[in-house]
Design an enzyme around this catalytic site. Structure first.
Site, PDB file in Angstrom:
ATOM      1  N   LEU A 197      26.725  44.035  35.476  1.00  0.00           N
ATOM      2  CA  LEU A 197      26.851  44.770  36.731  1.00  0.00           C
ATOM      3  C   LEU A 197      27.980  45.782  36.658  1.00  0.00           C
ATOM      4  O   LEU A 197      27.910  46.852  37.244  1.00  0.00           O
ATOM      5  CB  LEU A 197      27.132  43.808  37.885  1.00  0.00           C
ATOM      6  CG  LEU A 197      25.967  42.928  38.342  1.00  0.00           C
ATOM      7  CD1 LEU A 197      26.446  41.913  39.366  1.00  0.00           C
ATOM      8  CD2 LEU A 197      24.854  43.786  38.932  1.00  0.00           C
ATOM      9  N   GLY A 198      29.021  45.424  35.963  1.00  0.00           N
ATOM     10  CA  GLY A 198      30.134  46.359  35.901  1.00  0.00           C
ATOM     11  C   GLY A 198      31.283  45.777  35.129  1.00  0.00           C
ATOM     12  O   GLY A 198      31.311  44.607  34.792  1.00  0.00           O
ATOM     13  N   GLY A 236      39.123  46.166  35.030  1.00  0.00           N
ATOM     14  CA  GLY A 236      40.286  46.103  34.159  1.00  0.00           C
ATOM     15  C   GLY A 236      40.357  44.812  33.388  1.00  0.00           C
ATOM     16  O   GLY A 236      40.629  44.804  32.199  1.00  0.00           O
ATOM     17  N   VAL A 295      31.626  41.907  35.022  1.00  0.00           N
ATOM     18  CA  VAL A 295      30.820  41.198  36.009  1.00  0.00           C
ATOM     19  C   VAL A 295      29.354  41.287  35.599  1.00  0.00           C
ATOM     20  O   VAL A 295      28.850  42.369  35.314  1.00  0.00           O
ATOM     21  CB  VAL A 295      31.015  41.786  37.417  1.00  0.00           C
ATOM     22  CG1 VAL A 295      30.212  40.984  38.419  1.00  0.00           C
ATOM     23  CG2 VAL A 295      32.485  41.782  37.782  1.00  0.00           C
ATOM     24  N   LYS A 310      31.759  36.559  36.983  1.00  0.00           N
ATOM     25  CA  LYS A 310      32.873  37.361  36.504  1.00  0.00           C
ATOM     26  C   LYS A 310      33.528  36.632  35.337  1.00  0.00           C
ATOM     27  O   LYS A 310      33.950  35.488  35.473  1.00  0.00           O
ATOM     28  CB  LYS A 310      33.882  37.581  37.629  1.00  0.00           C
ATOM     29  CG  LYS A 310      34.902  38.642  37.332  1.00  0.00           C
ATOM     30  CD  LYS A 310      35.548  39.112  38.636  1.00  0.00           C
ATOM     31  CE  LYS A 310      36.564  40.210  38.384  1.00  0.00           C
ATOM     32  NZ  LYS A 310      37.083  40.766  39.621  1.00  0.00           N
ATOM     33  N   ASP A 323      42.996  46.119  48.470  1.00  0.00           N
ATOM     34  CA  ASP A 323      42.219  47.215  47.908  1.00  0.00           C
ATOM     35  C   ASP A 323      40.938  47.428  48.703  1.00  0.00           C
ATOM     36  O   ASP A 323      39.845  47.448  48.153  1.00  0.00           O
ATOM     37  CB  ASP A 323      41.909  46.938  46.431  1.00  0.00           C
ATOM     38  CG  ASP A 323      41.444  48.198  45.692  1.00  0.00           C
ATOM     39  OD1 ASP A 323      41.709  49.305  46.197  1.00  0.00           O
ATOM     40  OD2 ASP A 323      40.806  48.069  44.640  1.00  0.00           O
TER      41      ASP A 323
END
Lengths: 194, 778
Positions: free
Chosen positions: B86-87, B90, B94, B111, B204
């Site tokens: 998914l991505g 840092g 994921v 994750k 964030d």
């Protein structure tokens, strides 16, 4: 002869007057510290990283017959172990950097924020910084050999001020001063290099 | 550069680096005249002097050897199978993953920490995120399922997979009207409020972390940089090279960009930016291309946002309330923003319903709400480790000031200032929850902090005995406050030994050390030895101060306590009276120290069975303590517990029960539930329960007392024998002879060894043991 008695023998041969045989001790410690690091990391799954100082202390217990080695002998061990640790840490940083480059394009971050600062570091430095530090340290050693050794002991091997003093056979005050001056010079030069 | 020149430069540098700033400037100016080139070098080195640089030594990880390729679809991770990536962030990657087994099928976001990233710091932060997620349960927050370790030893966790769009894109794609948008933002506020109530600051908030699912549900994601306000779980945020944490400039508050500790107000600011984006489809400011270091300054100088001025579709409807709400939420001063996320949501609802909103443009009437202030304090404390440890000790009340004075005295040793500062800075480094290498709950944190810094005593401070002794004493006190008396003893012994070698008695500091050494020994059940040290301290203090003196009173008080541990109550009563009189003369009648004397005097009376005399003294002590310390304080709990015991002895069982229960609750809140002090509460509660003929409850309370004492006291401590005896007695009475026998056996063995066969306790233990053994047989 096994590594333990070989390391012990090399340290015993050195003394107050006699510097240790670095050319033979260093490769020996390099290999042994590497092997020990792998072993400790594999056994300690909860701790994926290992402080170099723990590694050095463990190596001393494993590789040196303490009853036969003098105070100076231990100092010599720490000094050479620090040199070995520097090579190990820098080698790993080089490999990591290569691996990163070869790893292809990373997908766009989706679930994490824009991270302004690179924090893939080792201690407080990232791989590139470690490599830069290594080169800058070589330049420092040209005119301040002791300062460079202090940085090796303090940063790469994690030795305390006391242990560094023992390793380099000088007073803690001298270590503190050399450490501070060397660190400032390195920081200035490294900042200029980036 | 050649080495001769470097020697000159570094010698000047070393000398100047240790000077105070003003003196350094003068020295530099002098040097400038003598040798401008050297002066330039020295100056630039001084500018580069940074204690943080290289402060954390290198470490090694397995990861250096080879970097992980991304996991291929189908790879099993625990009970899951990877579907796709998914991505990548840092610290972790994921994946979308499936869990399939007999019971159910579930799609999750998995994750996994990246190989090469699994340094201490990152792993701690990763675990912190997992822990934070675990503490949050809210329909608008993507929740945690489980976690574990991959076959390669990389930590991972799985969480709710949110198939949705960033909130801003969702609004545009679905062409939502103003009201629908405001409702979505209210949902986001509710999720943020829930996090804040659990003392979590997200840190964030931005559209990509606030997703909206197909069916219009808001889901808050990514607590990767979230921090815990009270730091119960340890590490929140990542450490970074310059102490800044990652953030998204366009959504970050000025204080966050400055690297200040995260507060709830930072999240309110980000919600304000989100609101602006939803109202106008534009961000209030663009910071692309601004260098990271300039961002804080740029953010501070931005004019207040004005959504209606952007000429969008609803510009007219934005004028007034909504402009004001955005401006208040995004105020550059945190105290002027909405005090809570809920307050922001309330304003949005009020606007929707046509009620007046609470936000006033820069009005004087900003509420520094209790919630936010309390949390600020939490953050403030965690921001400075030394303050943190003092702050923690602060709940111990009177001790805090003394410890603070002590640390100030230590720092005052000007000639040693540099080294002390270095130690403090180093302590700060390791203990700082943001940058430090130490983790876990408040108590654990202070413990880690102490353990880490112990080594320094023997290494770095070896040649500075005065500082060494001072620090050892300070750390001993902290350990004692945490209930770790054995460590406290070790350190105070060290402090006294070091101090003895450098002072000529009588000496103020030595007397303090001896007094505390006595106190600590007494806590460990070694009251005879304690008495020797306390008497020496008392003599010294009397020699140093003629007439009444606070330190003399302290010695009298502590010696009395030690005598009462030896059951010499008549003597302790007399000393308590002297201490009380001295303190009243010096401090007036309402001082907390006077309350301590009243409390102790009453306890001596209680032990002598002079109950009627004791009661008014306890009540006065309690009143003084509550007035000075509030209700939530270990000292208040102590007096409540004592008074409860007295009332129990007088037969007022209900009153006793509620006082003692309250004392236990206060102790558990202010210290921790297994602090040795709390055992005294359980012991008394057992007594009350027994007299109320509730034996099961009595046994249970007694078991708790025993468990606490066993965990915190040495095995041969008289308290433990007392616990064994009482527990055995109660178990026997409750018909549980089987369990009673080992308890009584241990008690009997102790009393026989320590006090001989004729002692009252020995005989009682022996009789009970016989009875229990008989009953077990039958």
């Amino acid at each position: 002869m096994n590594e333990r008695s070989e390391v012990t023998r090399l340290l015993m041969a050195s003394g107050a007057e006699q510097a240790p045989d670095v050319d033979r001790l260093l490769p020996l410690l390099y290999d042994q510290l590497q092997a020990l690091a792998r072993k400790m990391l594999r056994n300690e799954m909860q701790q994926p990283t290992l402080a170099t100082i723990d590694l050095v202390h463990e190596a001393y217990l494993k590789l040196v017959n303490q009853s036969q080695v003098s105070w100076q002998g231990k100092g010599h061990f720490l000094a050479v172990a620090a040199m070995a640790m520097r090579r190990i840490v820098v080698d790993r940083a080089r490999r990591r950097k290569r691996a990163k480059r070869g790893g292809g394009e990373a997908p766009l971050p989706l679930l994490t924020g824009v991270e302004v600062i690179d924090e893939s570091g080792n201690g407080s430095l990232d791989s590139e910084d470690v490599i830069l530090l290594d080169a800058t340290l070589d330049r420092l050693a040209e005119f301040d050999a002791r300062g460079a050794r202090v940085v090796e002991c303090r940063y790469f091997a994690g030795l305390s001020i006391e242990e560094t003093a023992q390793a380099l056979d000088c007073s803690p005050i001298t270590v503190k001063r050399a450490w501070r001056a060397a660190r400032s010079w390195l920081r200035r030069e490294m900042d200029a290099a980036v | 550069m050649d080495s001769g020149r470097w020697q000159t430069i570094s010698a000047h540098f070393s000398e100047l680096a240790e000077m105070p700033a003003a003196e350094r400037a003068r020295a530099l100016a002098r040097l400038q005249e003598q040798d401008p080139e050297v002066a330039d070098e020295v100056r630039s080195l001084l500018e580069a002097d940074d204690p943080d640089f290289l402060a954390t030594p290198a470490n090694v990880s397995l990861s250096g050897e080879d970097a992980d390729p991304e996991l291929a679809p189908g790879t099993p991770i625990g009970p899951y199978h990877i579907v796709e990536t998914l991505g990548e962030g840092g610290m972790g990657i994921v994946y979308l993953a499936d869990r399939k087994d007999e019971q159910f099928e579930r799609r999750v976001a998995l994750k996994i920490i990246k190989r090469g990233m699994d340094t201490h710091r990152v792993v701690r932060r990763f675990q912190a995120e997992r822990q934070i997620l675990a503490s949050l349960t809210h329909p608008n927050i993507a929740h945690l399922y489980d976690g574990g370790m991959t076959d390669d030893g990389l930590p991972y966790f799985s969480m709710e997979y949110v198939d949705g769009l960033p909130i801003d894109r969702y609004c545009v794609q679905n062409n939502l009207d103003l009201e629908q948008r405001l409702r979505l933002l209210c949902d986001a506020c509710a999720a943020v409020q829930h996090a804040h109530q659990n003392l979590v600051v997200h840190g964030d908030l931005k559209p990509s972390n606030v997703l909206v699912t197909r069916d219009g549900k808001v889901k808050l994601l990514d607590f990767g940089i979230a921090t815990l306000l009270d730091d119960r779980s340890g590490t929140g945020a990542p450490a970074t090279l310059h102490g800044l944490r990652p953030f998204t400039p366009e959504f970050a508050s000025p204080e966050q960009a400055r690297g200040e500790p995260l507060t709830t107000a930072a999240d309110i600011f980000s919600l304000g930016v989100l609101l602006h984006v939803l109202l106008t489809n534009q961000r209030p400011h663009e910071l692309a291309g601004v260098p990271a270091l300039d961002i804080p300054r740029v953010l501070e100088q931005l004019p207040p946002p004005c959504p209606s001025a952007l000429g969008t579709a609803w510009a007219r409807r934005l004028r007034g309330d909504l402009d004001t709400i955005v401006q208040v939420a995004m105020h550059s001063e945190p105290a002027r923003r909405h005090t809570t996320a809920m307050a922001l949501a309330d304003d949005l609802c009020a606007h929707l319903e046509g009620r007046p909103v609470s936000a006033r443009r820069d009005s004087v009437r900003y509420r520094a709400g209790k919630f936010v202030r309390r949390n600020r304090l939490g953050v403030g404390l965690t921001a400075a480790a030394f303050v943190l440890s003092l702050g923690f000790a602060g709940i111990m009340g009177g001790q805090a000031r003394r410890i603070e004075n002590q640390s100030r005295e230590i720092v005052r040793e000007r000639d040693r200032a540099e080294d002390v500062t270095a130690v403090l800075v180093d302590m700060f480094d390791v203990s700082d929850p943001i940058n430090g290498s130490v983790a876990r709950g408040d108590t654990m944190r202070v413990l880690d902090f102490l353990q880490l810094n112990e080594k320094r005593l023997t290494t770095e401070l070896r040649d500075q005995p005065q500082t060494h002794a001072g620090f050892a004493h300070l750390m001993s006190r902290l350990y004692a406050n945490l209930g770790h008396y054995d460590k406290a003893l070790e350190l105070i012994e060290e402090s006294v030994t070091v101090r003895r070698a450098i002072v000529t008695p009588p000496d103020v500091e030595l007397a303090r050390g001896l007094d505390f050494l006595g106190t600590t020994l007494d806590r460990l059940g070694r009251s005879k030895e304690a008495e020797v040290h306390m008497r020496e301290a008392l003599d010294m203090r009397r020699a140093l101060n003629t007439g009444p003196h606070l330190e003399t009173a302290e010695s009298l008080n502590n010696l009395a306590w030690c005598l009462s541990s030896q059951m010499r109550f008549e003597e302790s009563l007399e000393l308590d009276r002297q201490a009380l009189e001295m303190r009243r003369r010096l401090q007036g009648s309402a001082h907390p120290d006077v309350a301590q004397s009243l409390n102790n005097l009453a306890s001596s009376l209680l032990y002598l069975d002079r109950l009627a005399e004791a009661e008014p003294l306890y009540r006065e002590a309690l009143r003084i303590r509550q007035t000075n310390l509030g209700n939530d304080h270990p000292y208040v709990a102590n007096t409540m517990n004592n008074l409860g015991r007295l009332l129990c002895d007088m037969g007022s069982l209900a009153a006793a029960d509620s006082l003692i229960s309250e004392a236990i609750a206060v102790w558990s809140r202010t210290l921790r539930p297994d602090h040795p002090e709390v055992a005294a509460g359980w012991l008394n509660l057992a007594l009350v329960a027994e007299r109320s003929e509730d034996l099961p409850r009595a046994v249970e309370a007694m078991q708790r007392a025993l468990a606490i004492d066993m965990a915190s006291l040495p095995a041969e401590h008289p308290f433990i024998a007392q616990d064994h005896l009482q527990l055995g007695r109660l178990q026997l009475a409750a018909g549980r002879a089987e369990e009673a026998v080992p308890m009584l056996r241990q008690a009997h063995a102790f009393y026989l060894r320590e006090r001989g066969p004729d002692d009252e306790d020995t005989r009682q233990a022996s009789e009970l043991l016989k009875k229990a053994e008989e009953r077990r047989q039958s």
